[in-house]
Design an enzyme around this catalytic site. Structure first.
Site, mmCIF file in Angstrom:
data_model
loop_
_atom_site.group_PDB
_atom_site.id
_atom_site.type_symbol
_atom_site.label_atom_id
_atom_site.label_comp_id
_atom_site.label_asym_id
_atom_site.label_seq_id
_atom_site.Cartn_x
_atom_site.Cartn_y
_atom_site.Cartn_z
ATOM 1 N N ASP A 122 8.721 119.808 57.559
ATOM 2 C CA ASP A 122 8.396 118.548 56.882
ATOM 3 C C ASP A 122 9.394 117.458 57.298
ATOM 4 O O ASP A 122 9.264 116.295 56.910
ATOM 5 C CB ASP A 122 8.330 118.713 55.355
ATOM 6 N N SER A 123 10.369 117.834 58.154
ATOM 7 C CA SER A 123 11.211 116.821 58.811
ATOM 8 C C SER A 123 10.342 115.830 59.566
ATOM 9 O O SER A 123 10.815 114.755 59.939
ATOM 10 C CB SER A 123 12.207 117.493 59.764
ATOM 11 N N ASP A 173 5.949 124.345 57.284
ATOM 12 C CA ASP A 173 6.652 124.042 56.036
ATOM 13 C C ASP A 173 5.648 123.737 54.932
ATOM 14 O O ASP A 173 4.665 123.028 55.166
ATOM 15 C CB ASP A 173 7.489 122.769 56.241
ATOM 16 N N LYS A 176 7.064 128.244 55.295
ATOM 17 C CA LYS A 176 8.460 128.159 54.837
ATOM 18 C C LYS A 176 8.475 127.352 53.556
ATOM 19 O O LYS A 176 7.723 126.368 53.434
ATOM 20 C CB LYS A 176 9.338 127.488 55.900
ATOM 21 N N GLU A 232 11.270 125.837 50.344
ATOM 22 C CA GLU A 232 12.649 125.627 49.921
ATOM 23 C C GLU A 232 12.880 126.285 48.558
ATOM 24 O O GLU A 232 12.153 125.976 47.601
ATOM 25 C CB GLU A 232 12.948 124.124 49.843
ATOM 26 N N GLU A 263 20.782 126.151 55.184
ATOM 27 C CA GLU A 263 21.101 124.793 55.653
ATOM 28 C C GLU A 263 22.367 124.266 54.984
ATOM 29 O O GLU A 263 22.501 124.317 53.746
ATOM 30 C CB GLU A 263 19.912 123.848 55.366
#
Ligand code: KIV
Length: 266
Positions: free
Chosen positions: A49-50, A88, A118, A120, A183
């Site tokens: 999602d960057s 993501d 993925k 978070e 991270e």
């Protein structure tokens, strides 16, 4: 006949834990970069999602939508022939209850060639990770700095609470995550987590002792125009290369040097 390169799978990726050769993961959002990342031999391609910051020029990853992730993952999934493709889950798709999470992650797997998602989180997302895994959706967890929680964390800061970080990583692994991103974690804590969990840890700003490393490809290529974190090592300066090429093209056009005879039809 030469055998086609063997496609990376989730079990093969998980089995890379603890191997001397570290794992490489890189981001991609489009066809040309996805092909180049795949050709590099990287074991995984992440449609992160960057993309909100890198491609859309937004302030954070929060505005990225599920439809945008699916759009880019569909493109990347068609381009990649060898690496594991991971998409993501954007904010807040996996905070809406286990059923909604399965529905949305299921869309990613149905509409693209992604093999895993993925998300978070660690302890707080353990139930959701377990639900996704039980639905046959492989999950890579993302612990440490969670950019989708930037407001709650008060910025993109190194995360130093060792007990919490270890608990998050352990909870994600116990819930069935096949790997995890760490991270912005001090190297010593990332090393302890890597020793403690049975699945590969993929570090970004987490020192050299993780099982693998991930970076945003635009940062590696020197294509990022804004802030570049100190943990990035650029291996090229494509901003300058592209800028020079575009200026030379413009000059040639202005001076009537482009197109030449060879670029013209008779
Ligand atoms: O969104 C992303 O690209 C990521 C990686 C930087 C790990 O989460």
């Amino acid at each position: 006949m030469v055998d086609a390169p063997k496609r990376m799978t989730v079990p093969r990726f998980a089995a890379l834990k603890g191997k001397a050769n570290r794992i490489t993961m890189l981001t991609a959002y489009d066809d040309p970069i996805a092909r180049l990342v795949d050709r590099s031999g990287a074991e995984a391609v992440l449609v992160g999602d960057s993309l909100g910051m890198v491609v859309q020029g937004k302030e954070s990853t929060l505005p990225v939508t599920l439809d945008e992730i699916i759009y880019h993952t569909e493109i990347v999934g068609r381009a990649v022939k060898r690496a594991l493709v991971i998409a993501d889950l954007p904010f807040p798709t996996f905070h809406l209850g286990e059923h909604r999470a399965i529905e949305m992650a299921g869309r990613v797997l149905k509409e693209t060639a992604a093999q895993a998602v993925k998300l978070e989180g660690g302890t707080q997302q353990a139930k959701t990770i377990a639900a996704l895994v039980s639905a046959g959706i492989p999950v890579m967890a993302h612990c440490g700095l969670r950019p989708q929680s930037v407001h709650q964390l008060g910025g993109y800061k190194v995360q130093r609470d060792e007990d919490q970080l270890l608990a998050d990583a352990q909870a994600a692994a116990d819930a069935g995550a096949f790997a995890m991103v760490l991270e912005c974690v001090p190297a010593s804590i990332a090393k302890s987590i890597t020793a403690a969990v049975p699945v590969p840890t993929i570090g970004i700003g987490a020192g050299p002792d993780c099982d693998g490393q991930v970076l945003v490809t635009h940062d590696v290529l020197g294509l990022t125009s804004g802030y570049v974190p100190s943990f990035v090592r650029p291996y090229a300066n494509l901003r300058e290369t592209i800028s020079d090429a575009l200026v030379r093209f413009r000059e040639d056009v202005r001076e009537g040097k482009f197109p030449g005879e060879e670029e013209s039809f008779r």
